[in-house]
Design an enzyme around this catalytic site. Structure first.
Site, PDB file in Angstrom:
ATOM      1  N   HIS A 417       0.832  -1.043  -0.288  1.00  0.00           N
ATOM      2  CA  HIS A 417       0.017   0.140  -0.286  1.00  0.00           C
ATOM      3  C   HIS A 417       0.784   1.406   0.094  1.00  0.00           C
ATOM      4  CE1 HIS A 417      -3.746   2.019  -0.275  1.00  0.00           C
ATOM      5  NE2 HIS A 417      -4.200   1.221   1.271  1.00  0.00           N
ATOM      6  N   ASP A 421      -1.948   1.938  -4.876  1.00  0.00           N
ATOM      7  CA  ASP A 421      -3.116   2.163  -4.095  1.00  0.00           C
ATOM      8  C   ASP A 421      -4.410   1.905  -4.519  1.00  0.00           C
ATOM      9  OD1 ASP A 421      -2.076   4.904  -3.265  1.00  0.00           O
ATOM     10  OD2 ASP A 421      -2.421   6.093  -5.310  1.00  0.00           O
TER      11      ASP A 421
END
Length: 446
Positions: A417, A421
């Site tokens: 992450h 995204d």
């Protein structure tokens, strides 16, 4: 009688130490020359250590998981004749050239006291070929033993010469069940002959009911398993995972796969789902190259690759390994299938090279028929994405007018992450979904 000391040999390539990953013997075992004694693992390979002499193991100088310096005493044997100089046997050819964890700990080997030696019940043969050795011959002359005392108690060490012990081992006999007629109950060759002549002794059958099992086995994490543990710990501690699960209708894909397998040439591999997934990933990566990358988080640099090098997580007898299909973007369906088969066989047989087990830029993990409904795969650090395949199940699906049986499969995929995204992760998987549900698009070159 004398002693022979075996030191950890120089395993080559400038290696100064190695991790002990396996003992093939224990204290009290009798070994022949060339019997495999131990296996050690370096950062290059696993190497087996053979015995240079015949003898009895009386001391082991390290425990599984210990890191031992080259030249350190490793084993002591009781041998016929006088004491010998310390020996450094030639190491066998590496059998499993796989990456090894960095050495942890160290220190001097821990000596095991000689008096802890025990002979295991019904010892297994070393597989050595019996030869006309002065250790024993055929049946010997003399009268029958005069003592027929009860067999020894559990844990009591039989008294016998190494030659007698070795003969009993290779004959599959338990010396604790043989009464000795010599001083202090010493067992001779004649005692073994008499025991064999009496034939097998059948122990009375016992009836055992349900009982509590309070045993606790301590299993040390060593070798490849320790390497896996370290890599998983790094991945989970340093990478903030986001997992995205999507269901895919693979009915059309499975029909196409069956048709291609039916029409394939003899020199072509049988196709599984993986080659189709690999080609779909190549096309999806062309639209989103940021998922085909390695993140050097210490330098703060993302290395984004043009070539798609797909790691295929494979379960082997030694543990999880990830052989790499290099340049999947340059391979068609059949070539992908052939390379996956070749690498899987190499990983399972321990013949995969270091180069074949490194260099991936994105990974596929699959448990096949054991894949479950959904998983949360751990990213293969330092990559930024992993695609997880779950099992295919036939489920009723609504097409707008009726329920129809369809072959459904979930993809459970995780992303770093920090780099990817959630939106980008979803777009990537949705692109793969479209390609797998309309498999003809996989073969269209844009």
């Amino acid at each position: 009688m004398g002693e022979h000391v075996i030191k950890l040999p120089d395993v080559g390539e400038g290696v100064a130490e190695a991790e002990l990953v396996e003992w093939h013997v224990k204290i009290g075992d009798l070994v022949r020359e060339d019997t495999l004694l131990a296996a050690v693992m370096t950062d290059k390979a696993t190497v087996e250590i053979p015995s240079p002499v015949d003898g009895e193991i009386i001391w082991l100088g390290a425990e599984i998981g210990d890191v031992v310096a080259v030249g350190s005493p490793l084993i002591r044997l009781k041998v016929e004749g006088g004491a010998d100089a310390p020996s450094e046997p030639q190491a066998e050819t590496p059998r499993t050239p796989t990456p090894n964890p960095s050495p942890q700990g160290g220190g001097e080997p821990v000596a095991a006291p000689v008096e802890t030696a025990r002979v295991k019940t019904a010892p297994q043969s070393t597989g050595a070929t019996q030869s006309p050795s002065p250790l024993w011959g055929g049946a010997r002359g003399g009268g029958k033993p005069t003592s027929t005392g009860a067999p020894r108690a559990e844990g009591e060490r039989p008294v016998a010469s190494p030659a007698v012990r070795l003969r009993a081992k290779e004959a599959g006999l338990d010396l604790r069940q043989i009464s000795g007629t010599g001083p202090a109950g010493r067992i001779s060759h004649e005692d073994i002959d008499a025991f064999i002549a009496r034939g097998p002794q059948t122990a009375p059958a016992t009836t055992r009911g349900l009982a509590q099992n309070t045993a606790v086995e301590d299993i040390k994490i060593v070798g490849l398993r320790r390497k896996i543990a370290e890599k998983m710990s790094v991945a989970k501690s340093r990478i903030p995972h986001i997992t995205y699960v999507e269901e895919i209708d693979v009915t059309a894909l499975e029909d196409l796969r069956a048709a291609l397998n039916k029409a394939k040439r003899p020199d072509q591999p049988k196709l599984t789902l993986l080659p189709f997934l690999m080609r779909a990933m190549v096309k999806a990566i062309a639209d989103q190259p940021n998922v085909n990358a390695i993140f050097d988080d210490e330098a703060g640099i993302v290395h984004q690759y043009g070539g798609v090098h797909i790691g295929i997580a494979a379960q082997t007898p030694g543990g999880l390994m990830v052989p790499v299909v290099r340049h999947a973007e340059a391979r068609d369906i059949w070539d992908c299938g052939a390379e996956v088969n070749r690498l899987a066989d190499a990983a399972k047989t321990g013949t995969a090279t270091r180069e074949e087990l490194s260099g991936s830029t994105i990974t596929i993990t699959s448990l096949g028929a054991m894949g479950g409904i959904a998983t949360t795969p751990v990213i293969n650090h330092p990559e930024v994405a992993i695609v997880g395949v779950n099992k295919i199940m036939v489920r009723p699906m609504w097409d707008g007018t009726q329920f129809l049986p369809r072959k459904m499969m979930n993809l459970s995929s995780s992303f770093d992450h920090r780099v990817v995204d959630g939106w980008d992760a979803a777009v990537f998987i949705q692109r793969i979904k479209t390609l797998l549900e309309t498999p003809a698009m996989i073969f269209i070159e844009s």
